[in-house]
Design an enzyme around this catalytic site. Sequence first.
Site, PDB file in Angstrom:
ATOM      1  N   ASP A  86      -7.753  -0.893  -8.413  1.00 39.82           N
ATOM      2  CA  ASP A  86      -7.109   0.419  -8.334  1.00 39.82           C
ATOM      3  C   ASP A  86      -7.852   1.303  -7.345  1.00 39.82           C
ATOM      4  O   ASP A  86      -9.036   1.094  -7.064  1.00 39.82           O
ATOM      5  CB  ASP A  86      -7.098   1.080  -9.720  1.00 39.82           C
ATOM      6  CG  ASP A  86      -6.072   2.201  -9.833  1.00 39.82           C
ATOM      7  OD1 ASP A  86      -5.239   2.336  -8.907  1.00 39.82           O
ATOM      8  OD2 ASP A  86      -6.095   2.931 -10.830  1.00 39.82           O
ATOM      9  N   GLY A  87      -7.151   2.300  -6.820  1.00 38.71           N
ATOM     10  CA  GLY A  87      -7.748   3.286  -5.937  1.00 38.71           C
ATOM     11  C   GLY A  87      -7.489   4.670  -6.490  1.00 38.71           C
ATOM     12  O   GLY A  87      -6.560   4.876  -7.273  1.00 38.71           O
ATOM     13  N   HIS A 208      -1.499   3.743 -15.534  1.00 38.59           N
ATOM     14  CA  HIS A 208      -1.670   4.768 -16.562  1.00 38.59           C
ATOM     15  C   HIS A 208      -0.715   4.551 -17.738  1.00 38.59           C
ATOM     16  O   HIS A 208      -0.093   5.488 -18.244  1.00 38.59           O
ATOM     17  CB  HIS A 208      -1.468   6.156 -15.963  1.00 38.59           C
ATOM     18  CG  HIS A 208      -2.311   6.398 -14.745  1.00 38.59           C
ATOM     19  ND1 HIS A 208      -3.686   6.297 -14.755  1.00 38.59           N
ATOM     20  CD2 HIS A 208      -1.963   6.688 -13.466  1.00 38.59           C
ATOM     21  CE1 HIS A 208      -4.151   6.545 -13.544  1.00 38.59           C
ATOM     22  NE2 HIS A 208      -3.122   6.778 -12.734  1.00 38.59           N
ATOM     23  N   ASP A 218      -9.211   2.077 -12.850  1.00 37.43           N
ATOM     24  CA  ASP A 218      -8.994   3.482 -12.501  1.00 37.43           C
ATOM     25  C   ASP A 218     -10.273   4.295 -12.687  1.00 37.43           C
ATOM     26  O   ASP A 218     -10.653   5.099 -11.825  1.00 37.43           O
ATOM     27  CB  ASP A 218      -7.881   4.064 -13.377  1.00 37.43           C
ATOM     28  CG  ASP A 218      -7.791   5.578 -13.289  1.00 37.43           C
ATOM     29  OD1 ASP A 218      -7.312   6.071 -12.252  1.00 37.43           O
ATOM     30  OD2 ASP A 218      -8.221   6.267 -14.234  1.00 37.43           O
TER      31      ASP A 218
END
Length: 250
Positions: A86-87, A208, A218
């Site tokens: 994730d970024g 999410h 995340d």
Amino acid sequence: MARKARKWYVVWEGREPGVYTTWTECERQVKGVSDAKFKSFASQAEAEAAFATGARPTGRAKPSRQRAAPGKDRKRPLVDVEIFCDGACEPNPGPAGSGLALYRGGTLSALHYGLYTPEGTNNTAELLALHEALKLAHKAIAAGESVRIRADSNYAIQCISTWAYGWKKRGWRRANGDPVKNPEIIASAHELFRTIADRVELAHVRGHAGIEGNELADRMAMLAATECQAEFVAYAGDLDVPTVLALQRG
């Protein structure tokens, strides 16, 4: 005589999936291909959105393996190594970082974070995270392990695994002639992906949505951004899931 409206063509299943600006280009990709999937759109934005989301023509689509009930994750076959990447970038553009969570046999094995960029974007952070996941996948595959990579960015997945083939042929330009954004990152990650494409599963995961691996990746990405961690390193803290998930976002 009324001018014929311009169309854009999406090829989901064909010789080279992508978005094309003429029927001639589209036809080259689908003619003679059994079970080809393609459709025309009235605007480039509609076409690219449909291609990115995999929204195939009604009644002709293959069942999606990526969809899951809201907030839940569909059960998948166990692999030796599963990598969530994730970024993060808040605000966008702004301070950005990348992170990943690595599982072995379904158990959390390692967390990594870094690649801080003071003026990054969410897209660059996602692409860099996927690139790092591919590096780990390459090592695991070389050791004879099965690997699955999961990212919540359809953009990053499509850039590296699908669109890059056509962009590279056009000198890193899109079908309409515009230059591709982030070509250096995409080109490097794409070349690595090509070496293991037939031995790695690259899948989308809902972001999410309470999926542990995605949430951990995340938190690592946010940690990289807040701590200005330039190198991509292993997380030195305790691999206690509740503790890591409790790390403040933003």
